[in-house]
Design a protein around this motif. Structure first.
Motif, PDB file in Angstrom:
ATOM      1  N   ALA A  35       0.837  -1.206   0.000  1.00 49.84           N
ATOM      2  CA  ALA A  35       0.000   0.000   0.000  1.00 49.84           C
ATOM      3  C   ALA A  35       0.872   1.255   0.000  1.00 49.84           C
ATOM      4  CB  ALA A  35      -0.926  -0.005   1.212  1.00 49.84           C
ATOM      5  N   TYR A  36       1.977   1.230   0.753  1.00 48.59           N
ATOM      6  CA  TYR A  36       2.920   2.362   0.790  1.00 48.59           C
ATOM      7  C   TYR A  36       3.508   2.608  -0.597  1.00 48.59           C
ATOM      8  CZ  TYR A  36       7.420   4.674   1.863  1.00 48.59           C
ATOM      9  OH  TYR A  36       8.515   5.503   1.890  1.00 48.59           O
ATOM     10  N   ALA A  37       4.002   1.543  -1.236  1.00 47.39           N
ATOM     11  CA  ALA A  37       4.607   1.678  -2.558  1.00 47.39           C
ATOM     12  C   ALA A  37       3.579   2.148  -3.578  1.00 47.39           C
ATOM     13  CB  ALA A  37       5.231   0.355  -2.986  1.00 47.39           C
ATOM     14  N   GLY A  38       2.375   1.604  -3.521  1.00 51.36           N
ATOM     15  CA  GLY A  38       1.339   2.020  -4.448  1.00 51.36           C
ATOM     16  C   GLY A  38       0.980   3.488  -4.289  1.00 51.36           C
ATOM     17  N   ALA A  39       0.902   3.956  -3.036  1.00 49.61           N
ATOM     18  CA  ALA A  39       0.587   5.367  -2.794  1.00 49.61           C
ATOM     19  C   ALA A  39       1.706   6.266  -3.302  1.00 49.61           C
ATOM     20  CB  ALA A  39       0.355   5.589  -1.302  1.00 49.61           C
ATOM     21  N   GLN A  40       2.954   5.842  -3.107  1.00 48.52           N
ATOM     22  CA  GLN A  40       4.066   6.661  -3.595  1.00 48.52           C
ATOM     23  C   GLN A  40       4.104   6.706  -5.121  1.00 48.52           C
ATOM     24  OE1 GLN A  40       7.911   5.733  -1.835  1.00 48.52           O
ATOM     25  NE2 GLN A  40       7.526   7.395  -0.398  1.00 48.52           N
ATOM     26  N   LEU A  41       3.879   5.580  -5.764  1.00 49.08           N
ATOM     27  CA  LEU A  41       3.919   5.575  -7.222  1.00 49.08           C
ATOM     28  C   LEU A  41       2.799   6.432  -7.798  1.00 49.08           C
ATOM     29  CD1 LEU A  41       5.698   4.396  -9.396  1.00 49.08           C
ATOM     30  CD2 LEU A  41       4.151   2.455  -9.567  1.00 49.08           C
ATOM     31  N   ARG A  42       1.631   6.365  -7.198  1.00 51.22           N
ATOM     32  CA  ARG A  42       0.536   7.236  -7.659  1.00 51.22           C
ATOM     33  C   ARG A  42       0.890   8.710  -7.430  1.00 51.22           C
ATOM     34  NH1 ARG A  42      -2.201   2.538  -6.210  1.00 51.22           N
ATOM     35  NH2 ARG A  42      -3.861   1.947  -7.679  1.00 51.22           N
ATOM     36  N   GLU A  43       1.557   8.994  -6.322  1.00 46.31           N
ATOM     37  CA  GLU A  43       1.977  10.366  -6.053  1.00 46.31           C
ATOM     38  C   GLU A  43       2.950  10.849  -7.130  1.00 46.31           C
ATOM     39  OE1 GLU A  43       3.495  12.713  -2.093  1.00 46.31           O
ATOM     40  OE2 GLU A  43       4.629  10.918  -2.676  1.00 46.31           O
ATOM     41  N   LEU A  44       3.905  10.008  -7.508  1.00 45.16           N
ATOM     42  CA  LEU A  44       4.857  10.370  -8.558  1.00 45.16           C
ATOM     43  C   LEU A  44       4.143  10.619  -9.888  1.00 45.16           C
ATOM     44  CD1 LEU A  44       7.695   7.819  -7.722  1.00 45.16           C
ATOM     45  CD2 LEU A  44       7.914  10.316  -7.647  1.00 45.16           C
ATOM     46  N   ILE A  45       3.197   9.761 -10.223  1.00 46.03           N
ATOM     47  CA  ILE A  45       2.445   9.928 -11.467  1.00 46.03           C
ATOM     48  C   ILE A  45       1.642  11.218 -11.439  1.00 46.03           C
ATOM     49  CG2 ILE A  45       0.570   8.971 -12.867  1.00 46.03           C
ATOM     50  CD1 ILE A  45       1.525   6.161 -11.854  1.00 46.03           C
ATOM     51  N   ARG A  46       0.973  11.457 -10.323  1.00 45.08           N
ATOM     52  CA  ARG A  46       0.102  12.630 -10.210  1.00 45.08           C
ATOM     53  C   ARG A  46       0.904  13.932 -10.249  1.00 45.08           C
ATOM     54  NH1 ARG A  46      -1.959  10.933  -6.073  1.00 45.08           N
ATOM     55  NH2 ARG A  46      -0.859  12.125  -4.477  1.00 45.08           N
ATOM     56  N   ARG A  47       2.025  13.961  -9.551  1.00 44.71           N
ATOM     57  CA  ARG A  47       2.808  15.193  -9.471  1.00 44.71           C
ATOM     58  C   ARG A  47       3.591  15.501 -10.739  1.00 44.71           C
ATOM     59  NH1 ARG A  47       6.004  15.910  -3.708  1.00 44.71           N
ATOM     60  NH2 ARG A  47       4.226  15.711  -2.288  1.00 44.71           N
ATOM     61  N   TYR A  48       4.199  14.471 -11.340  1.00 48.35           N
ATOM     62  CA  TYR A  48       5.219  14.732 -12.366  1.00 48.35           C
ATOM     63  C   TYR A  48       4.849  14.229 -13.753  1.00 48.35           C
ATOM     64  CZ  TYR A  48       7.597  15.291  -7.913  1.00 48.35           C
ATOM     65  OH  TYR A  48       7.920  15.675  -6.636  1.00 48.35           O
ATOM     66  N   ARG A  49       3.784  13.450 -13.894  1.00 49.68           N
ATOM     67  CA  ARG A  49       3.324  12.974 -15.193  1.00 49.68           C
ATOM     68  C   ARG A  49       4.491  12.442 -16.039  1.00 49.68           C
ATOM     69  NH1 ARG A  49      -0.934  14.091 -12.774  1.00 49.68           N
ATOM     70  NH2 ARG A  49      -2.834  14.856 -13.757  1.00 49.68           N
ATOM     71  N   PRO A  50       5.208  11.431 -15.576  1.00 47.13           N
ATOM     72  CA  PRO A  50       6.377  10.959 -16.325  1.00 47.13           C
ATOM     73  C   PRO A  50       5.995  10.336 -17.667  1.00 47.13           C
ATOM     74  CG  PRO A  50       5.845   9.431 -14.556  1.00 47.13           C
ATOM     75  CD  PRO A  50       4.973  10.633 -14.348  1.00 47.13           C
ATOM     76  N   ASP A  51       6.782  10.651 -18.699  1.00 49.82           N
ATOM     77  CA  ASP A  51       6.552  10.079 -20.018  1.00 49.82           C
ATOM     78  C   ASP A  51       6.937   8.603 -20.049  1.00 49.82           C
ATOM     79  OD1 ASP A  51       5.968  12.681 -21.539  1.00 49.82           O
ATOM     80  OD2 ASP A  51       7.895  13.118 -20.575  1.00 49.82           O
ATOM     81  N   LEU A  52       7.878   8.233 -19.192  1.00 49.25           N
ATOM     82  CA  LEU A  52       8.320   6.843 -19.077  1.00 49.25           C
ATOM     83  C   LEU A  52       8.295   6.463 -17.600  1.00 49.25           C
ATOM     84  CD1 LEU A  52       9.710   4.218 -20.043  1.00 49.25           C
ATOM     85  CD2 LEU A  52      11.895   5.441 -19.904  1.00 49.25           C
ATOM     86  N   LEU A  53       7.611   5.381 -17.291  1.00 49.44           N
ATOM     87  CA  LEU A  53       7.544   4.881 -15.921  1.00 49.44           C
ATOM     88  C   LEU A  53       8.218   3.526 -15.871  1.00 49.44           C
ATOM     89  CD1 LEU A  53       6.399   5.586 -13.107  1.00 49.44           C
ATOM     90  CD2 LEU A  53       4.352   4.289 -13.721  1.00 49.44           C
ATOM     91  N   TRP A  54       9.181   3.408 -14.969  1.00 46.02           N
ATOM     92  CA  TRP A  54      10.049   2.229 -14.946  1.00 46.02           C
ATOM     93  C   TRP A  54       9.997   1.632 -13.543  1.00 46.02           C
ATOM     94  CZ3 TRP A  54      14.964   2.077 -18.235  1.00 46.02           C
ATOM     95  CH2 TRP A  54      15.737   0.955 -17.940  1.00 46.02           C
ATOM     96  N   ASN A  55       9.492   0.420 -13.441  1.00 44.59           N
ATOM     97  CA  ASN A  55       9.499  -0.277 -12.161  1.00 44.59           C
ATOM     98  C   ASN A  55      10.734  -1.161 -12.071  1.00 44.59           C
ATOM     99  OD1 ASN A  55       8.217  -1.313  -9.626  1.00 44.59           O
ATOM    100  ND2 ASN A  55       8.332  -3.226 -10.771  1.00 44.59           N
ATOM    101  N   ASP A  56      11.404  -1.117 -10.926  1.00 47.67           N
ATOM    102  CA  ASP A  56      12.595  -1.936 -10.717  1.00 47.67           C
ATOM    103  C   ASP A  56      12.213  -3.182  -9.925  1.00 47.67           C
ATOM    104  OD1 ASP A  56      15.143  -2.874 -10.551  1.00 47.67           O
ATOM    105  OD2 ASP A  56      15.944  -1.218  -9.372  1.00 47.67           O
TER     106      ASP A  56
END
Length: 327
Positions: A188-209
């Protein structure tokens, strides 16, 4: 369907920058048949990748632990986060972006969080195990503004599968790494952070490690969230759940191909003692592996002064001039 910009993309820059960039050290690579017995049982404790410094510290007999005792005494790894933040006062993201653009890059990827859990943005989702374990300055936001001002696309890489602030067990093998994927409240923590990154910065490329710690349903919801927020976005390494789910789940972007050319040493982070790594020629960089973002040049900034090392700047300058780097 792959976004048209990604199909045309050539050279990308992959920026790996964490508190591990402060000690910036890893052991030299050793052939497997020459490793000591302890290293054969736990090869990841002897890895030549400086971004795994904190994990190496958890093995008292490892080269990293010996180096740390000799150099820093009993100073904890978490203290490097303060050093990293202090160095950000002199950071020049616009200068980095100009160097990337001059080298012919089409996009730049910044690691927002690696396995040590340190976040390069002041996240609103608090880490319950290590308070204020993030940058005071909005590194992701300023990096995004700088690279986009130079006409580059923005990529964000997020380590979801491992976070050593949630699960601190020593990782010596691949099996240990799978066992160390955090459970409990971490998905849940990781999911909330990833959504925060998407919402704030709208990355053209999203890369999960590595893998995603949650379920296939969690992954589908994340993919849908990203597709809605960034319709032309690309997931170069989509969040894939544990096997056997990964074998049955088809995700957009899963076929995207790429290759990383290390900047220095064997890892992606800055290594102060590493010999200069391979440098592609200007023609090779421009070709970018035939489109589809196929060529990534790893760049590891220093942690003590937030600057690109001179050797890496020279690589970028030679690429910009179309020169072949000396071997």
């Amino acid at each position: 369907m792959t976004a048209s910009w990604w199909s045309r993309a050539g050279l990308g820059i992959f920026v790996h920058w964490t508190p591990a960039s402060v000690p910036a050290w890893a052991p030299s690579p050793v052939p497997p048949d020459r490793l000591p017995r302890a290293a054969r049982r736990a090869p990841l404790a002897w890895t030549p990748r400086p971004e795994w410094y904190e994990n190496g510290l958890r093995f008292p007999g490892s080269p990293v632990a010996a180096h740390h005792r000799a150099t820093y005494g009993d100073r904890p790894y978490a203290a490097f986060g303060g050093d990293f933040n202090d160095a950000l006062t002199g950071w020049d993201p616009a200068g980095w972006a100009r160097a990337f653009r001059a080298a012919g890059a089409d996009y730049a990827v910044l690691v927002a969080k690696h396995h040590d859990g340190f976040c390069l943005w002041p996240s609103a989702i608090p880490n319950p195990h290590r308070a204020r374990w993030h940058t005071r300055r909005d590194v992701i936001g300023e990096f995004a503004e700088a690279v986009r001002a130079e006409g580059l696309r923005l990529g964000i890489c997020y380590s979801a599968g491992l976070d050593w602030t949630f699960d601190a067990r020593p990782i010596g093998t691949g099996a240990h790494a799978l066992a160390a994927v955090p459970r409990g409240g971490y998905p849940a923590y990781a999911g909330a952070q990833l959504r925060e990154l998407i919402r704030r910065y709208r990355p053209d490329l999203l890369w999960n490690d590595t893998v995603w710690p949650g379920t296939d349903t969690d992954v589908r919801r994340l993919v849908d969230y990203y597709r809605f927020a960034v319709p032309r976005g690309v997931m170069n390494r989509p969040p894939i759940p544990f096997a056997p789910l990964r074998r049955s789940l088809r995700l957009p972007g899963a076929g995207a191909r790429y290759g990383i050319t290390p900047g220095e040493g064997r890892g992606a982070c800055y290594h102060r003692d590493a010999p200069s790594g391979p440098c592609p020629s200007g023609a090779d960089a421009a070709a970018g592996g035939g489109g589809g973002g196929g060529r990534l040049l790893a760049v590891g900034p220093r942690g003590e002064d937030a600057a690109l090392p001179g050797r890496q700047l020279q690589h970028l300058e030679r690429i910009a001039r179309g020169e072949r780097c000396p071997m």
